[in-house]
Design an enzyme around this catalytic site. Structure first.
Site, mmCIF file in Angstrom:
data_model
loop_
_atom_site.group_PDB
_atom_site.id
_atom_site.type_symbol
_atom_site.label_atom_id
_atom_site.label_comp_id
_atom_site.label_asym_id
_atom_site.label_seq_id
_atom_site.Cartn_x
_atom_site.Cartn_y
_atom_site.Cartn_z
ATOM 1 N N TYR A 1 0.846 -1.200 0.000
ATOM 2 C CA TYR A 1 0.000 0.000 0.000
ATOM 3 C C TYR A 1 0.875 1.241 0.000
ATOM 4 C CZ TYR A 1 -4.912 0.043 -0.408
ATOM 5 O OH TYR A 1 -6.157 0.044 -0.954
ATOM 6 N N GLU B 1 -0.375 4.860 -0.969
ATOM 7 C CA GLU B 1 -1.094 6.064 -1.427
ATOM 8 C C GLU B 1 -0.154 7.263 -1.448
ATOM 9 O OE1 GLU B 1 -4.580 6.714 0.924
ATOM 10 O OE2 GLU B 1 -5.656 5.070 -0.026
ATOM 11 N N ASP C 1 -5.947 10.949 -27.005
ATOM 12 C CA ASP C 1 -6.119 9.647 -26.361
ATOM 13 C C ASP C 1 -5.488 8.625 -27.299
ATOM 14 O OD1 ASP C 1 -6.954 7.174 -25.503
ATOM 15 O OD2 ASP C 1 -9.008 7.813 -25.042
ATOM 16 N N THR D 1 -3.845 3.864 -22.645
ATOM 17 C CA THR D 1 -3.740 2.577 -21.967
ATOM 18 C C THR D 1 -2.344 2.060 -22.265
ATOM 19 O OG1 THR D 1 -4.469 1.369 -23.898
ATOM 20 C CG2 THR D 1 -6.176 1.989 -22.330
ATOM 21 N N LYS E 1 -2.711 -2.303 -24.744
ATOM 22 C CA LYS E 1 -3.085 -2.566 -26.143
ATOM 23 C C LYS E 1 -1.799 -2.735 -26.951
ATOM 24 C CE LYS E 1 -7.506 -0.397 -25.304
ATOM 25 N NZ LYS E 1 -8.450 0.689 -25.600
ATOM 26 N N ARG F 1 -2.636 -4.348 -17.680
ATOM 27 C CA ARG F 1 -3.872 -3.567 -17.873
ATOM 28 C C ARG F 1 -3.787 -2.319 -17.005
ATOM 29 N NH1 ARG F 1 -7.442 -6.682 -20.982
ATOM 30 N NH2 ARG F 1 -8.768 -4.884 -21.260
#
Ligand SMILES: *Cc1c(COP(=O)(O)O)cnc(C)c1O
Length: 442
Positions: free
Chosen positions: A58, A60, A204, A230, A233, A239
């Site tokens: 973790y 953050e 994008d 992304t 792809k 992902r």
């Protein structure tokens, strides 16, 4: 690593049901032609980083500014991903925390707009993404989409029209990007229009990032305030999504005079704490190694071959009488146009899938059919090119596609034979993340 007997040894023991399903999917993805334009094969290294113990951490916050202790190592990992992303794309700033492409785009909105602002984007049926202002998406509900799209006749973007819409509607932001536009996107022309109306310009590049890295598609980075993407792809990463931006906001005075933060900082704050909690460090590690893989001559050759393969496939299909939206392709994807055929895009996509060619049905410009039927089929070459296929293989693929299209009334007879040929054909290739060598040559 190339042997399936060594895959997932623990899962095989603890959860044979799930293991069997993953094996089944692996089998499907190694015996059919993966031609969904947004899909690819991630490398073993990317998969290993994704599946590493970093999934436990973790952290953050951002490197050197975390809300948890014990982040000395993950700070270095995230910084590596950031530095590599900036270098690969020549960007001033990079945020690698977005969980996927859609959350990245959400952050783009939150970095510069207020709810109710006007945003210019392509509607989904015209090739845009849900997050570019489409009505059922948050982007269409919270913001006002000013639509633009390719000309229904030519399938091409018409800049005179786009400029006219922009001047009349004066959107505060313009999206340039698509899920289904086969031609080059000329960011420079969009940049002129955006500057005329004081709009932010955002590219994008989810689909075409690999082409940009390879230098076979125009580069949006010099022209855009932000670039979202992304990485799963064409770039063959895990992902996830990422955002590149300029440091400074050229409209700070005009739209954000009360903010003490520049554009880069506002992007970061929009991602965390604006939208997300803890970053997925296993994914960010996999992104880091994906950026390394992409910053090589081998990857640049790959990207160029993706485009060369798509072009060759397009020409072979057109020579066989199959029509293509936009008259062909400059990118990794083509849209077969069956507007004048008796059968629909959905019919053809299903028929091709039975034959072992996996694509998707898709609206074409000027489509008269409904979105769940359509007149088009979208096919892409990134995954096939990752297997090492080149122009001669595209010739074969075109032959199979044509055979299915010419036998739409006769599928029971034709598809089993094509499917068997394709399974045999796929066996001749290595596949990233699945096997290093073709089983035939082992
Ligand atoms: C795939 C895609 C996205 C969204 O990516 P997800 O990871 O599926 O959320 C955004 N924009 C474009 C143009 C895309 O093709």
């Amino acid at each position: 690593m190339s042997d399936c007997r060594q895959r997932h040894p623990h899962l095989r023991q603890t959860d044979p049901d799930l293991f069997a399903l993953i094996e089944k999917q692996t089998e499907a993805e190694s015996t059919t032609l993966k031609m969904i334009a947004s899909e690819n094969y991630a490398s073993f290294s990317v998969l290993e980083a994704s599946g590493s113990i970093l999934t436990n951490k973790y952290c953050e916050g951002y490197p050197a500014a975390r809300y948890y202790e014990g982040n000395e190592v993950v700070d270095q990992i995230e910084q590596l991903a950031i530095d590599r992303a900036k270098k690969l794309f020549g960007a001033e700033h990079a945020n690698v925390q977005p969980y996927s492409g859609s959350p990245a785009n959400q952050a783009v909105y939150r970095a510069v707009l207020r709810p109710g602002d006007k945003v210019m984007g392509m509607p989904v049926p015209e090739g845009g993404h849900l997050t570019h202002g489409w009505k059922v998406n948050f982007s269409g509900r919270d913001y006002l989409q000013v639509p633009y799209g390719p000309d229904p006749e030519t399938g091409l973007l018409d800049f005179a029209k786009i400029r006219k819409i922009a001047r009349e509607e004066r959107p505060k932001m313009i999206w340039v990007g698509a899920t289904a536009y086969p031609r080059k996107l000329e960011y420079e022309k969009f940049a002129e229009i955006a500057a005329e109306i004081d709009a932010y310009l955002v590219a994008d590049i989810a689909h075409i990032n690999g082409l940009i890295v390879a230098g076979v598609h125009p580069d949006p980075v010099p022209h855009c305030d932000m670039v979202s993407s992304t990485i799963h792809k064409m770039l063959r990463g895990p992902r996830a999504g990422f955002i590149l931006s300029k440091e400074e906001d050229r409209y700070q005075e005009k739209y954000h005079s009360s903010s003490k933060f520049n554009l880069a900082k506002r992007v970061d704050r929009a991602v965390f704490p604006g939208l997300q909690g803890g970053p997925h460090m296993n994914t960010i590690a996999a992104m880091a190694t994906c950026f390394k893989e992409a910053d090589t001559d081998e990857f640049r050759r790959y990207g160029a071959q993706v485009a060369a393969n798509a072009k060759h496939l397009a020409e072979s299909l057109m020579a066989r009488g199959i029509q293509l939206a936009g008259g062909g392709t400059d990118t990794h994807l083509l849209i077969l146009d069956f507007r004048t055929a008796e059968f629909t895009g959905k019919d053809v996509a299903e028929a091709l899938a039975r034959a072992g060619i996996i694509g998707n049905f898709n609206m074409v410009p000027g489509d008269h059919r409904k979105p769940f039927v359509t007149s088009g089929v979208r096919l892409g070459t990134p995954a096939l090119t990752s297997m090492g296929m080149k122009e001669p293989e595209m010739e074969k693929v075109a032959g199979w596609i044509d055979e299915v299209c010419r036998n739409m009334g006769n599928l029971d007879e034709v598809t089993p034979g094509v499917r068997a040929e394709i399974a045999e054909f796929c066996g001749q290739f290595a596949i990233p993340g699945i096997r290093d060598r073709a089983p035939a040559t082992r």
